[in-house]
Scaffold this motif. Structure first.
Motif, PDB file in Angstrom:
ATOM      1  N   PHE A  54       0.831  -1.216   0.000  1.00 38.71           N
ATOM      2  CA  PHE A  54       0.000   0.000   0.000  1.00 38.71           C
ATOM      3  C   PHE A  54       0.864   1.265   0.000  1.00 38.71           C
ATOM      4  CE2 PHE A  54      -2.930   3.250   1.709  1.00 38.71           C
ATOM      5  CZ  PHE A  54      -3.917   3.135   0.743  1.00 38.71           C
ATOM      6  N   LEU A  55       1.992   1.204   0.698  1.00 35.25           N
ATOM      7  CA  LEU A  55       2.917   2.340   0.676  1.00 35.25           C
ATOM      8  C   LEU A  55       3.372   2.621  -0.759  1.00 35.25           C
ATOM      9  CD1 LEU A  55       4.576   4.417   2.274  1.00 35.25           C
ATOM     10  CD2 LEU A  55       6.337   2.675   2.594  1.00 35.25           C
ATOM     11  N   LEU A  56       3.671   1.546  -1.489  1.00 34.48           N
ATOM     12  CA  LEU A  56       4.090   1.698  -2.883  1.00 34.48           C
ATOM     13  C   LEU A  56       2.928   2.220  -3.735  1.00 34.48           C
ATOM     14  CD1 LEU A  56       6.650   1.236  -4.559  1.00 34.48           C
ATOM     15  CD2 LEU A  56       5.759  -1.035  -5.160  1.00 34.48           C
ATOM     16  N   PHE A  57       1.700   1.757  -3.430  1.00 39.42           N
ATOM     17  CA  PHE A  57       0.521   2.247  -4.154  1.00 39.42           C
ATOM     18  C   PHE A  57       0.377   3.765  -3.961  1.00 39.42           C
ATOM     19  CE2 PHE A  57      -3.969   3.207  -4.766  1.00 39.42           C
ATOM     20  CZ  PHE A  57      -4.223   2.560  -5.978  1.00 39.42           C
ATOM     21  N   GLN A  59       2.796   5.842  -3.233  1.00 38.40           N
ATOM     22  CA  GLN A  59       3.910   6.492  -3.923  1.00 38.40           C
ATOM     23  C   GLN A  59       3.630   6.613  -5.421  1.00 38.40           C
ATOM     24  OE1 GLN A  59       6.518   5.052  -6.110  1.00 38.40           O
ATOM     25  NE2 GLN A  59       7.277   7.161  -6.252  1.00 38.40           N
ATOM     26  N   LYS A  60       2.967   5.603  -5.983  1.00 40.88           N
ATOM     27  CA  LYS A  60       2.695   5.615  -7.431  1.00 40.88           C
ATOM     28  C   LYS A  60       1.456   6.431  -7.780  1.00 40.88           C
ATOM     29  CE  LYS A  60       4.654   1.038  -8.502  1.00 40.88           C
ATOM     30  NZ  LYS A  60       5.188   0.930  -9.861  1.00 40.88           N
ATOM     31  N   ASN A  61       0.611   6.726  -6.775  1.00 39.75           N
ATOM     32  CA  ASN A  61      -0.649   7.441  -7.034  1.00 39.75           C
ATOM     33  C   ASN A  61      -0.795   8.611  -6.060  1.00 39.75           C
ATOM     34  OD1 ASN A  61      -2.118   5.510  -9.073  1.00 39.75           O
ATOM     35  ND2 ASN A  61      -1.255   4.183  -7.482  1.00 39.75           N
ATOM     36  N   PRO A  62       0.154   9.543  -6.109  1.00 41.29           N
ATOM     37  CA  PRO A  62       0.182  10.593  -5.082  1.00 41.29           C
ATOM     38  C   PRO A  62      -0.982  11.579  -5.176  1.00 41.29           C
ATOM     39  CG  PRO A  62       1.802  11.053  -6.785  1.00 41.29           C
ATOM     40  CD  PRO A  62       1.250   9.669  -7.074  1.00 41.29           C
ATOM     41  N   VAL A  63      -1.640  11.660  -6.328  1.00 43.31           N
ATOM     42  CA  VAL A  63      -2.755  12.604  -6.460  1.00 43.31           C
ATOM     43  C   VAL A  63      -3.993  12.046  -5.758  1.00 43.31           C
ATOM     44  CG1 VAL A  63      -4.178  13.925  -8.069  1.00 43.31           C
ATOM     45  CG2 VAL A  63      -1.773  13.485  -8.603  1.00 43.31           C
ATOM     46  N   ALA A  64      -4.249  10.755  -5.943  1.00 39.27           N
ATOM     47  CA  ALA A  64      -5.395  10.128  -5.265  1.00 39.27           C
ATOM     48  C   ALA A  64      -5.067   9.804  -3.806  1.00 39.27           C
ATOM     49  CB  ALA A  64      -5.811   8.858  -6.003  1.00 39.27           C
ATOM     50  N   CYS A  65      -3.815   9.465  -3.523  1.00 34.93           N
ATOM     51  CA  CYS A  65      -3.408   9.022  -2.175  1.00 34.93           C
ATOM     52  C   CYS A  65      -2.268   9.888  -1.647  1.00 34.93           C
ATOM     53  CB  CYS A  65      -2.958   7.567  -2.220  1.00 34.93           C
ATOM     54  SG  CYS A  65      -4.185   6.435  -2.862  1.00 34.93           S
ATOM     55  N   PRO A  66      -2.552  11.149  -1.311  1.00 33.61           N
ATOM     56  CA  PRO A  66      -1.484  12.044  -0.846  1.00 33.61           C
ATOM     57  C   PRO A  66      -1.092  11.714   0.593  1.00 33.61           C
ATOM     58  CG  PRO A  66      -3.593  13.196  -0.852  1.00 33.61           C
ATOM     59  CD  PRO A  66      -3.861  11.810  -1.363  1.00 33.61           C
ATOM     60  N   LEU A  67       0.061  11.090   0.737  1.00 30.69           N
ATOM     61  CA  LEU A  67       0.468  10.528   2.029  1.00 30.69           C
ATOM     62  C   LEU A  67       1.010  11.616   2.953  1.00 30.69           C
ATOM     63  CD1 LEU A  67       0.551   7.771   3.352  1.00 30.69           C
ATOM     64  CD2 LEU A  67       2.818   7.414   2.330  1.00 30.69           C
ATOM     65  N   ILE A  68       0.372  11.745   4.113  1.00 22.35           N
ATOM     66  CA  ILE A  68       0.826  12.691   5.141  1.00 22.35           C
ATOM     67  C   ILE A  68       1.819  11.995   6.067  1.00 22.35           C
ATOM     68  CG2 ILE A  68       0.092  14.152   7.075  1.00 22.35           C
ATOM     69  CD1 ILE A  68      -1.008  15.210   4.451  1.00 22.35           C
ATOM     70  N   GLY A  69       1.528  10.735   6.421  1.00 24.02           N
ATOM     71  CA  GLY A  69       2.438  10.010   7.306  1.00 24.02           C
ATOM     72  C   GLY A  69       2.029   8.558   7.458  1.00 24.02           C
ATOM     73  N   VAL A  70       2.943   7.746   7.997  1.00 19.93           N
ATOM     74  CA  VAL A  70       2.730   6.312   8.219  1.00 19.93           C
ATOM     75  C   VAL A  70       3.231   5.971   9.621  1.00 19.93           C
ATOM     76  CG1 VAL A  70       3.133   3.980   7.305  1.00 19.93           C
ATOM     77  CG2 VAL A  70       3.313   5.966   5.772  1.00 19.93           C
ATOM     78  N   THR A  71       2.449   5.194  10.354  1.00 20.29           N
ATOM     79  CA  THR A  71       2.871   4.829  11.718  1.00 20.29           C
ATOM     80  C   THR A  71       3.754   3.578  11.709  1.00 20.29           C
ATOM     81  OG1 THR A  71       0.940   3.431  12.039  1.00 20.29           O
ATOM     82  CG2 THR A  71       0.725   5.734  12.716  1.00 20.29           C
ATOM     83  N   GLU A  72       4.454   3.351  12.822  1.00 22.40           N
ATOM     84  CA  GLU A  72       5.121   2.070  13.064  1.00 22.40           C
ATOM     85  C   GLU A  72       4.046   1.029  13.368  1.00 22.40           C
ATOM     86  OE1 GLU A  72       8.492   1.328  13.055  1.00 22.40           O
ATOM     87  OE2 GLU A  72       8.673   3.354  12.198  1.00 22.40           O
ATOM     88  N   PRO A  73       4.273  -0.258  13.047  1.00 23.53           N
ATOM     89  CA  PRO A  73       3.263  -1.295  13.337  1.00 23.53           C
ATOM     90  C   PRO A  73       2.865  -1.296  14.813  1.00 23.53           C
ATOM     91  CG  PRO A  73       5.015  -2.202  11.960  1.00 23.53           C
ATOM     92  CD  PRO A  73       5.459  -0.818  12.363  1.00 23.53           C
ATOM     93  N   GLY A  74       1.561  -1.316  15.060  1.00 24.05           N
ATOM     94  CA  GLY A  74       1.047  -1.396  16.421  1.00 24.05           C
ATOM     95  C   GLY A  74       1.055  -0.089  17.190  1.00 24.05           C
ATOM     96  N   GLN A  75       1.544   0.985  16.574  1.00 23.80           N
ATOM     97  CA  GLN A  75       1.629   2.288  17.247  1.00 23.80           C
ATOM     98  C   GLN A  75       0.555   3.230  16.691  1.00 23.80           C
ATOM     99  OE1 GLN A  75       3.446   3.152  19.790  1.00 23.80           O
ATOM    100  NE2 GLN A  75       4.402   1.122  19.864  1.00 23.80           N
ATOM    101  N   PRO A  76      -0.449   3.618  17.488  1.00 24.99           N
ATOM    102  CA  PRO A  76      -1.492   4.514  16.958  1.00 24.99           C
ATOM    103  C   PRO A  76      -1.134   6.001  17.091  1.00 24.99           C
ATOM    104  CG  PRO A  76      -2.141   3.771  19.119  1.00 24.99           C
ATOM    105  CD  PRO A  76      -0.784   3.151  18.848  1.00 24.99           C
TER     106      PRO A  76
END
Lengths: 269, 269
Positions: A54-57, A59-76
């Motif tokens: 999904f991270l790669l998705f 990165q490849k679709n930044p207009v539809a999926c503008p990523l602000i940030g990603v958490t570490e696993p299990g960390q809310p």
């Protein structure tokens, strides 16, 4: 119950006061128009073994999926959107999907939280709607107090691993003169989907009937206006339903995560 | 004579070498595509007692009349566009108007120069056409080697003193996707007319037949394209013809003043 009166009194609530009500599950409604000036975010939560795809998705679709940030696993928690925000509790309502099927709506993730969940925080067009209004443009869905019109399209997203599908777009009608201004303004907000992807003929991007949105509500389009289409944060949810991860959690549409990030801080120019 | 061969050899001429040919009246042709990278300017020359009205007209209509600079009366030099440029000699061809009527075309102003003439140097869409091409867009009039299509409109200019009239626009067709990109790019060049003033329905701005331009030549508009309209440097000439100053001198259309100003230096972002 007078909902508009409630919305009005909520609008004057501070970010902190509203977040306390949401965390206590006493407010589970829409966040549209609340805490003006602050970024509201789309959320996608996936098990760690689906997160790289999904991270790669994104990165490849930044207009539809503008990523602000990603958490570490299990960390809310994610410092860059606000150190005090517990993303597993501070959204009014969450939607839970198993194998791509909607299974539950819940006011917090006590039951569904997993130690391998990774949270993707994505930008939302609420940020640029505020900028459009501040520039004197009329955003029809806000004027008519309706959910924005959204449509499935034939614009193909770039596939990534197990994720593939078509873009969902939101539509706002403008006169050509205002559309030109709206293109200038929204270009400043790439983290809120940026400039439109299309205007004019809906059929050119696979929309058969502009008066029947696939999501949200129809709005009036005046005779001197053209529909203007932006990539929409429903795109990842659409893609996730097709890709069927064992579990996926999102915010409920319109019930967003209110962050500590100023909308103006997202502007690139 | 092989004009395209001539244009090709001219395109490789340095700015200084071309200017020498123009000053010697050995080159009197179009400057389209020559000396890439440098601002080419529209010119309007008026007697000093008409200059204040026109200066105010430019101030009130900055999109149609983007003012680069104004000379002192009787001085054909303007340091900010290039100290060595004699504006009364360094244009391939001048047009002379008396009382709003076209009376002569000449290769220099030896006969017509007056000690009370004030020169207005105005930006030109050539600057943003270069930026569009450098971003991978196809500018149809350049692709088809035609003069750009220009139209009288019902868009009213803000009147100033003795000057009043309607905007002239240039038109370039694009797909909606490319039109959005063109709006972004040209927004960076307010001194070259900036963003479009309209797109789509020609009748909405008073154009009856898109295939019959009032100035320049028609270009092909493909089925998936919309016409996009920019304010045009012919606007002041249109206004001057109506306002009938005793004398007015302009460049001949397409035969511009080549300046020492880099197009990129005009970009605001």
């Amino acid at each position: 119950m007078d909902t508009s009166g409630l919305q009005q009194s909520l609008a004057s609530l501070s970010r902190q006061a509203l977040r306390e009500q949401i965390r206590a599950n006493t407010y589970t409604g829409s966040t549209s128009g609340l805490v003006p000036g602050y970024l509201q975010a789309n959320l996608v939560m996936l098990p760690a073994d689906w997160a790289t795809d999904f991270l790669l998705f994104c990165q490849k679709n930044p207009v539809a999926c503008p990523l602000i940030g990603v958490t570490e696993p299990g960390q809310p928690f994610l410092d860059e959107i606000g150190a005090a925000i517990d993303i597993s509790r501070d959204v009014p309502e969450y939607h839970v999907f198993h194998d791509g099927q909607f299974t539950a709506k819940v006011p917090d993730l006590e039951v569904y939280w997993r130690d391998d969940l990774v949270i993707f925080v994505l930008g939302c067009s609420f940020s640029f709607e505020e900028a459009l209004i501040q520039s004197g443009l009329t955003v029809r869905n806000i004027e008519q107090q309706r959910n924005v019109s959204m449509y499935d399209t034939q614009i193909t997203c770039q596939p990534a691993g197990r994720f593939h599908g078509n873009m969902v777009v939101s539509m706002r009608p403008f006169t050509p003169k205002d559309a030109i201004r709206a293109i200038q303004i929204t270009s400043r907000y790439p983290k809120a989907h940026g400039a439109p992807v299309h205007f004019g003929d809906p059929a050119a991007i696979g929309i058969q009937d502009i008066n029947t949105p696939d999501y949200g509500e129809a709005v009036d389009i005046h005779a001197d206006e053209v529909p203007v289409f932006w990539a929409c944060g429903v795109t990842p949810q659409n893609v996730l339903r097709q890709s069927k991860p064992p579990i996926c959690i999102t915010h409920a549409p319109g019930k967003m995560l209110i962050t500590d990030v100023l909308n103006n801080a997202l502007a690139v120019l």
